[in-house]
Design an enzyme around this catalytic site. Structure first.
Site, PDB file in Angstrom:
ATOM      1  N   LEU A  28       5.580  -1.955   8.780  1.00 31.24           N
ATOM      2  CA  LEU A  28       4.627  -2.521   7.828  1.00 31.24           C
ATOM      3  C   LEU A  28       3.193  -2.102   8.140  1.00 31.24           C
ATOM      4  CD1 LEU A  28       6.127  -6.123   7.527  1.00 31.24           C
ATOM      5  CD2 LEU A  28       6.586  -4.089   6.122  1.00 31.24           C
ATOM      6  N   HIS A  32       1.672  -2.830   2.644  1.00 32.82           N
ATOM      7  CA  HIS A  32       2.703  -3.874   2.508  1.00 32.82           C
ATOM      8  C   HIS A  32       2.079  -5.270   2.527  1.00 32.82           C
ATOM      9  CE1 HIS A  32       5.224  -0.620   4.532  1.00 32.82           C
ATOM     10  NE2 HIS A  32       5.923  -0.881   3.449  1.00 32.82           N
ATOM     11  N   GLN A 165       9.130   5.385  -8.309  1.00 32.82           N
ATOM     12  CA  GLN A 165      10.047   4.313  -7.908  1.00 32.82           C
ATOM     13  C   GLN A 165       9.753   3.039  -8.708  1.00 32.82           C
ATOM     14  OE1 GLN A 165      11.164   3.275  -3.675  1.00 32.82           O
ATOM     15  NE2 GLN A 165       9.575   1.741  -3.932  1.00 32.82           N
ATOM     16  N   VAL A 188      -3.097   1.041  -1.303  1.00 37.57           N
ATOM     17  CA  VAL A 188      -4.112   0.750  -0.288  1.00 37.57           C
ATOM     18  C   VAL A 188      -4.350   2.041   0.500  1.00 37.57           C
ATOM     19  CG1 VAL A 188      -4.682  -0.668   1.717  1.00 37.57           C
ATOM     20  CG2 VAL A 188      -3.382  -1.657  -0.185  1.00 37.57           C
ATOM     21  N   SER A 197       0.987   4.917   4.343  1.00 43.34           N
ATOM     22  CA  SER A 197       2.424   5.167   4.295  1.00 43.34           C
ATOM     23  C   SER A 197       2.974   5.034   5.698  1.00 43.34           C
ATOM     24  CB  SER A 197       2.682   6.590   3.780  1.00 43.34           C
ATOM     25  OG  SER A 197       4.000   6.993   4.102  1.00 43.34           O
TER      26      SER A 197
HETATM   27  O1  PAF Z   1       9.578   1.456  -1.120  1.00 44.50           O
HETATM   28  C1  PAF Z   1      10.382   1.200  -0.205  1.00 44.50           C
HETATM   29  O2  PAF Z   1      10.018   0.817   0.909  1.00 44.50           O
HETATM   30  C2  PAF Z   1      11.870   1.378  -0.464  1.00 44.50           C
HETATM   31  O3  PAF Z   1      12.125   2.464  -1.284  1.00 44.50           O
HETATM   32  C3  PAF Z   1      12.536   0.097  -1.008  1.00 44.50           C
HETATM   33  C4  PAF Z   1      11.965  -0.278  -2.370  1.00 44.50           C
HETATM   34  C5  PAF Z   1      12.334  -1.043  -0.032  1.00 44.50           C
HETATM   35  C6  PAF Z   1      14.051   0.330  -1.204  1.00 44.50           C
HETATM   36  O4  PAF Z   1      14.663   0.644   0.000  1.00 44.50           O
END
Ligand code: PAF
Length: 292
Positions: A28, A32, A165, A188, A197
Protein backbone atom coordinates in the site's frame (compact mmCIF):
# COMPACT_ATOMS: atom_id res chain seq x y z
CA UNK A 1 -7.42 0.98 16.15
CA UNK A 2 -5.98 -1.99 14.26
CA UNK A 3 -8.26 -3.50 11.62
CA UNK A 4 -9.63 -7.00 12.14
CA UNK A 5 -7.99 -9.43 9.73
CA UNK A 6 -10.41 -11.96 8.25
CA UNK A 7 -9.47 -14.78 5.92
CA UNK A 8 -12.68 -16.71 5.27
CA UNK A 9 -16.06 -16.08 3.60
CA UNK A 10 -17.79 -17.17 6.84
CA UNK A 11 -16.18 -14.31 8.79
CA UNK A 12 -17.24 -11.85 6.06
CA UNK A 13 -20.87 -12.92 6.35
CA UNK A 14 -20.90 -11.75 9.97
CA UNK A 15 -20.19 -8.14 8.95
CA UNK A 16 -23.79 -7.20 8.10
CA UNK A 17 -24.72 -4.37 5.71
CA UNK A 18 -23.40 -0.93 4.81
CA UNK A 19 -20.06 -2.15 3.47
CA UNK A 20 -17.57 -0.17 1.40
CA UNK A 21 -14.75 -2.08 -0.29
CA UNK A 22 -11.29 -1.03 -1.46
CA UNK A 23 -9.75 -3.97 -3.35
CA UNK A 24 -5.92 -3.99 -3.37
CA UNK A 25 -2.95 -6.26 -3.93
CA UNK A 26 -1.22 -4.79 -0.86
CA UNK A 27 2.14 -2.96 -0.99
CA UNK A 28 0.00 0.00 0.00
CA UNK A 29 1.09 3.54 -0.89
CA UNK A 30 -0.56 6.95 -0.55
CA UNK A 31 -2.70 6.28 -3.62
CA UNK A 32 -4.37 3.37 -1.82
CA UNK A 33 -4.74 5.47 1.33
CA UNK A 34 -6.63 8.08 -0.68
CA UNK A 35 -9.04 5.37 -1.90
CA UNK A 36 -9.63 4.33 1.71
CA UNK A 37 -10.16 7.91 2.88
CA UNK A 38 -12.63 8.43 0.03
CA UNK A 39 -14.47 5.21 0.94
CA UNK A 40 -14.45 5.76 4.72
CA UNK A 41 -17.56 8.02 4.94
CA UNK A 42 -19.50 6.09 2.25
CA UNK A 43 -20.52 3.17 4.46
CA UNK A 44 -20.66 1.80 7.96
CA UNK A 45 -17.94 -0.82 7.61
CA UNK A 46 -14.83 -0.22 5.52
CA UNK A 47 -13.24 -3.39 4.15
CA UNK A 48 -9.89 -3.38 2.34
CA UNK A 49 -8.95 -6.58 0.57
CA UNK A 50 -5.32 -7.57 0.15
CA UNK A 51 -4.81 -10.36 -2.35
CA UNK A 52 -2.05 -10.73 -4.93
CA UNK A 53 -4.17 -12.30 -7.65
CA UNK A 54 -2.13 -14.89 -9.56
CA UNK A 55 -4.56 -14.95 -12.49
CA UNK A 56 -3.90 -11.37 -13.56
CA UNK A 57 -0.19 -12.08 -14.05
CA UNK A 58 0.92 -13.94 -17.18
CA UNK A 59 3.75 -16.48 -17.04
CA UNK A 60 7.03 -14.52 -16.96
CA UNK A 61 5.45 -11.45 -15.33
CA UNK A 62 6.28 -10.33 -11.78
CA UNK A 63 3.86 -12.44 -9.68
CA UNK A 64 6.67 -13.94 -7.58
CA UNK A 65 8.51 -10.62 -7.15
CA UNK A 66 5.44 -8.46 -6.55
CA UNK A 67 6.12 -6.57 -3.28
CA UNK A 68 4.41 -8.12 -0.24
CA UNK A 69 4.43 -5.91 2.87
CA UNK A 70 1.52 -7.23 4.93
CA UNK A 71 2.51 -5.91 8.39
CA UNK A 72 3.18 -2.40 7.08
CA UNK A 73 -0.07 -2.59 5.08
CA UNK A 74 -2.04 -3.31 8.26
CA UNK A 75 -0.57 -0.20 9.90
CA UNK A 76 -1.49 1.92 6.91
CA UNK A 77 -5.02 0.48 6.93
CA UNK A 78 -5.35 1.37 10.61
CA UNK A 79 -4.31 4.98 9.90
CA UNK A 80 -6.86 5.21 7.07
CA UNK A 81 -9.75 3.99 9.22
CA UNK A 82 -10.15 0.52 7.70
CA UNK A 83 -12.31 -1.72 9.91
CA UNK A 84 -11.64 -5.07 8.29
CA UNK A 85 -8.80 -6.38 6.13
CA UNK A 86 -9.90 -9.34 4.02
CA UNK A 87 -6.76 -11.31 3.18
CA UNK A 88 -7.91 -14.59 1.63
CA UNK A 89 -5.67 -17.48 0.66
CA UNK A 90 -5.33 -18.53 -2.97
CA UNK A 91 -7.29 -21.64 -2.00
CA UNK A 92 -10.24 -19.53 -0.85
CA UNK A 93 -10.30 -17.51 -4.05
CA UNK A 94 -9.53 -20.35 -6.48
CA UNK A 95 -10.59 -23.63 -4.85
CA UNK A 96 -11.15 -25.37 -8.16
CA UNK A 97 -7.69 -24.44 -9.43
CA UNK A 98 -6.08 -25.95 -6.37
CA UNK A 99 -8.14 -29.10 -6.65
CA UNK A 100 -6.60 -29.67 -10.06
CA UNK A 101 -3.07 -28.92 -8.75
CA UNK A 102 -3.27 -30.18 -5.15
CA UNK A 103 0.45 -30.23 -4.44
CA UNK A 104 0.96 -26.54 -5.13
CA UNK A 105 0.26 -23.79 -2.70
CA UNK A 106 0.11 -21.21 -5.47
CA UNK A 107 -1.34 -22.15 -8.83
CA UNK A 108 0.81 -21.13 -11.77
CA UNK A 109 -0.72 -17.98 -13.21
CA UNK A 110 -3.45 -18.93 -15.66
CA UNK A 111 -2.47 -22.58 -15.54
CA UNK A 112 -5.17 -24.64 -13.88
CA UNK A 113 -7.12 -21.47 -13.18
CA UNK A 114 -8.12 -21.38 -16.85
CA UNK A 115 -10.43 -24.33 -16.36
CA UNK A 116 -12.67 -22.26 -14.11
CA UNK A 117 -15.59 -20.12 -15.16
CA UNK A 118 -14.14 -16.66 -15.74
CA UNK A 119 -15.35 -13.17 -16.69
CA UNK A 120 -14.72 -12.30 -20.34
CA UNK A 121 -13.75 -8.62 -20.59
CA UNK A 122 -15.01 -8.38 -24.20
CA UNK A 123 -13.38 -6.21 -26.89
CA UNK A 124 -12.24 -3.53 -24.44
CA UNK A 125 -10.03 -6.16 -22.82
CA UNK A 126 -7.98 -6.52 -26.02
CA UNK A 127 -6.86 -2.89 -26.56
CA UNK A 128 -4.29 -0.71 -24.70
CA UNK A 129 -3.12 -2.85 -21.73
CA UNK A 130 -4.92 -5.85 -23.18
CA UNK A 131 -2.85 -5.73 -26.37
CA UNK A 132 0.34 -6.33 -24.34
CA UNK A 133 -1.29 -8.44 -21.63
CA UNK A 134 -4.02 -10.49 -23.34
CA UNK A 135 -5.00 -12.50 -20.24
CA UNK A 136 -4.71 -9.67 -17.70
CA UNK A 137 -8.23 -8.27 -17.59
CA UNK A 138 -9.88 -11.68 -17.54
CA UNK A 139 -7.87 -12.29 -14.36
CA UNK A 140 -8.75 -8.87 -12.91
CA UNK A 141 -12.48 -9.05 -13.63
CA UNK A 142 -12.76 -12.62 -12.41
CA UNK A 143 -11.12 -11.84 -9.09
CA UNK A 144 -13.02 -8.56 -8.63
CA UNK A 145 -16.33 -10.35 -9.27
CA UNK A 146 -15.34 -12.95 -6.65
CA UNK A 147 -14.43 -10.19 -4.17
CA UNK A 148 -17.79 -8.50 -4.87
CA UNK A 149 -19.56 -11.82 -4.27
CA UNK A 150 -17.70 -12.54 -1.06
CA UNK A 151 -17.71 -9.07 0.52
CA UNK A 152 -21.08 -7.95 -0.95
CA UNK A 153 -20.21 -4.26 -0.74
CA UNK A 154 -22.63 -1.43 -1.47
CA UNK A 155 -19.76 0.72 -2.75
CA UNK A 156 -16.37 -0.20 -4.21
CA UNK A 157 -13.57 2.28 -4.87
CA UNK A 158 -10.78 1.99 -7.47
CA UNK A 159 -7.99 4.33 -8.60
CA UNK A 160 -8.04 6.17 -11.92
CA UNK A 161 -4.37 5.28 -12.35
CA UNK A 162 -5.51 1.96 -13.80
CA UNK A 163 -8.10 3.72 -15.93
CA UNK A 164 -8.89 0.85 -18.29
CA UNK A 165 -9.38 -1.43 -15.28
CA UNK A 166 -11.83 1.08 -13.78
CA UNK A 167 -13.82 1.34 -17.03
CA UNK A 168 -13.94 -2.46 -17.37
CA UNK A 169 -15.07 -2.94 -13.76
CA UNK A 170 -17.87 -0.41 -14.32
CA UNK A 171 -18.88 -2.25 -17.50
CA UNK A 172 -18.83 -5.61 -15.72
CA UNK A 173 -20.91 -4.19 -12.88
CA UNK A 174 -23.50 -2.94 -15.39
CA UNK A 175 -23.40 -5.95 -17.72
CA UNK A 176 -23.74 -8.53 -14.95
CA UNK A 177 -26.23 -6.41 -12.95
CA UNK A 178 -24.09 -6.53 -9.82
CA UNK A 179 -25.66 -3.33 -8.49
CA UNK A 180 -22.56 -1.99 -6.78
CA UNK A 181 -21.79 1.73 -6.70
CA UNK A 182 -18.35 1.70 -8.41
CA UNK A 183 -16.44 4.91 -7.71
CA UNK A 184 -13.12 6.13 -9.13
CA UNK A 185 -10.54 8.33 -7.39
CA UNK A 186 -7.96 10.64 -8.97
CA UNK A 187 -4.38 9.42 -9.29
CA UNK A 188 -2.03 10.36 -6.44
CA UNK A 189 1.42 11.54 -7.58
CA UNK A 190 4.86 12.11 -6.16
CA UNK A 191 5.99 15.77 -6.12
CA UNK A 192 7.62 15.39 -9.58
CA UNK A 193 4.42 14.02 -11.13
CA UNK A 194 5.18 10.28 -11.15
CA UNK A 195 1.95 8.36 -10.51
CA UNK A 196 2.20 6.28 -7.35
CA UNK A 197 2.41 2.54 -8.01
CA UNK A 198 3.50 -0.46 -6.01
CA UNK A 199 5.81 -1.28 -8.93
CA UNK A 200 7.77 1.99 -8.58
CA UNK A 201 9.99 0.14 -6.06
CA UNK A 202 11.52 -1.70 -9.05
CA UNK A 203 12.99 1.59 -10.42
CA UNK A 204 16.70 2.22 -9.92
CA UNK A 205 17.60 5.78 -8.80
CA UNK A 206 18.44 6.69 -12.40
CA UNK A 207 15.18 5.25 -13.75
CA UNK A 208 13.27 7.04 -11.00
CA UNK A 209 14.67 10.29 -12.46
CA UNK A 210 13.47 9.28 -15.95
CA UNK A 211 10.00 8.02 -15.00
CA UNK A 212 8.26 11.43 -14.60
CA UNK A 213 8.55 11.80 -18.40
CA UNK A 214 5.29 9.85 -18.72
CA UNK A 215 3.27 12.45 -16.84
CA UNK A 216 5.20 15.28 -18.51
CA UNK A 217 4.10 13.89 -21.88
CA UNK A 218 0.46 13.63 -20.73
CA UNK A 219 0.54 17.20 -19.43
CA UNK A 220 1.99 18.44 -22.71
CA UNK A 221 -0.78 16.60 -24.56
CA UNK A 222 -3.50 18.05 -22.34
CA UNK A 223 -2.04 21.56 -22.72
CA UNK A 224 -2.49 21.23 -26.50
CA UNK A 225 -6.08 19.97 -26.32
CA UNK A 226 -7.63 23.14 -27.77
CA UNK A 227 -5.83 22.24 -31.02
CA UNK A 228 -7.62 18.90 -31.32
CA UNK A 229 -6.60 15.24 -31.31
CA UNK A 230 -3.61 15.52 -33.66
CA UNK A 231 -2.12 18.39 -31.65
CA UNK A 232 -2.56 16.44 -28.41
CA UNK A 233 -0.73 13.39 -29.74
CA UNK A 234 2.03 15.44 -31.43
CA UNK A 235 2.73 17.40 -28.25
CA UNK A 236 2.79 14.32 -26.05
CA UNK A 237 5.03 12.44 -28.50
CA UNK A 238 7.43 15.39 -28.67
CA UNK A 239 8.06 14.97 -24.93
CA UNK A 240 8.21 11.19 -24.78
CA UNK A 241 10.40 10.87 -27.90
CA UNK A 242 13.01 13.09 -26.18
CA UNK A 243 12.94 11.16 -22.91
CA UNK A 244 15.85 8.85 -22.17
CA UNK A 245 15.37 5.39 -20.72
CA UNK A 246 11.66 5.31 -21.60
CA UNK A 247 10.55 2.50 -23.92
CA UNK A 248 7.08 3.51 -25.11
CA UNK A 249 4.42 0.81 -25.43
CA UNK A 250 1.42 2.98 -26.33
CA UNK A 251 0.27 6.58 -26.25
CA UNK A 252 -3.40 6.74 -27.21
CA UNK A 253 -6.17 9.28 -27.15
CA UNK A 254 -9.63 7.86 -26.43
CA UNK A 255 -13.08 8.88 -25.31
CA UNK A 256 -13.87 8.75 -21.58
CA UNK A 257 -15.23 5.20 -22.02
CA UNK A 258 -12.20 4.24 -24.16
CA UNK A 259 -13.96 4.34 -27.53
CA UNK A 260 -12.91 6.55 -30.46
CA UNK A 261 -12.17 10.09 -29.22
CA UNK A 262 -15.01 12.56 -29.74
CA UNK A 263 -15.44 16.24 -28.81
CA UNK A 264 -15.74 16.73 -25.06
CA UNK A 265 -14.33 14.48 -22.34
CA UNK A 266 -11.37 12.39 -23.44
CA UNK A 267 -8.48 10.39 -21.93
CA UNK A 268 -4.88 10.35 -23.03
CA UNK A 269 -3.29 7.07 -21.89
CA UNK A 270 0.34 6.01 -21.83
CA UNK A 271 2.30 2.86 -20.98
CA UNK A 272 6.06 2.57 -21.13
CA UNK A 273 8.76 0.37 -19.76
CA UNK A 274 11.34 2.20 -17.64
CA UNK A 275 13.86 -0.49 -16.76
CA UNK A 276 12.06 -3.44 -15.21
CA UNK A 277 8.58 -2.03 -14.58
CA UNK A 278 5.97 -1.19 -17.15
CA UNK A 279 4.52 2.11 -15.95
CA UNK A 280 1.02 3.38 -16.73
CA UNK A 281 -0.54 6.79 -16.52
CA UNK A 282 -3.44 8.75 -18.00
CA UNK A 283 -4.97 12.21 -17.96
CA UNK A 284 -8.38 13.73 -18.59
CA UNK A 285 -8.70 16.37 -21.27
CA UNK A 286 -11.43 18.12 -23.23
CA UNK A 287 -11.43 17.99 -27.03
CA UNK A 288 -12.91 20.90 -28.98
CA UNK A 289 -15.96 20.56 -31.29
CA UNK A 290 -15.24 19.10 -34.77
CA UNK A 291 -13.83 21.64 -37.24
CA UNK A 292 -11.98 23.70 -34.62
O1 PAF B 1 -5.76 -2.62 -8.96
C1 PAF B 1 -5.42 -3.62 -8.31
O2 PAF B 1 -4.70 -3.54 -7.31
C2 PAF B 1 -5.89 -4.99 -8.76
O3 PAF B 1 -5.95 -5.09 -10.14
C3 PAF B 1 -7.24 -5.39 -8.12
C4 PAF B 1 -8.35 -4.45 -8.56
C5 PAF B 1 -7.11 -5.39 -6.61
C6 PAF B 1 -7.64 -6.81 -8.59
O4 PAF B 1 -6.69 -7.75 -8.20
Amino acid sequence: SAPTVVRTPAELRELGGGISLVPTMGALHDGHIQLMKHARPLGQTLVASIFVNPTQFAPGEDFEDYPRTFEADLERCAEAGVDVVFAPTVQTMFPQALRSAPSREVPPPLGPVQSEITVDPGPLGTILEGASRPTHFRGVLTVVSKLFGLVRPDVAVFGEKDYQQLVLIRQMNDALCLGIDVQGCPTVRDADGLAMSSRNVYLTPEQRQQAPALYAALRAGAAASAGGADAVLASAHAVIDQASGVDLDYLELRSADLGEPTPGDARLLIAARVGKPRLLDNIHLTLPPEGN
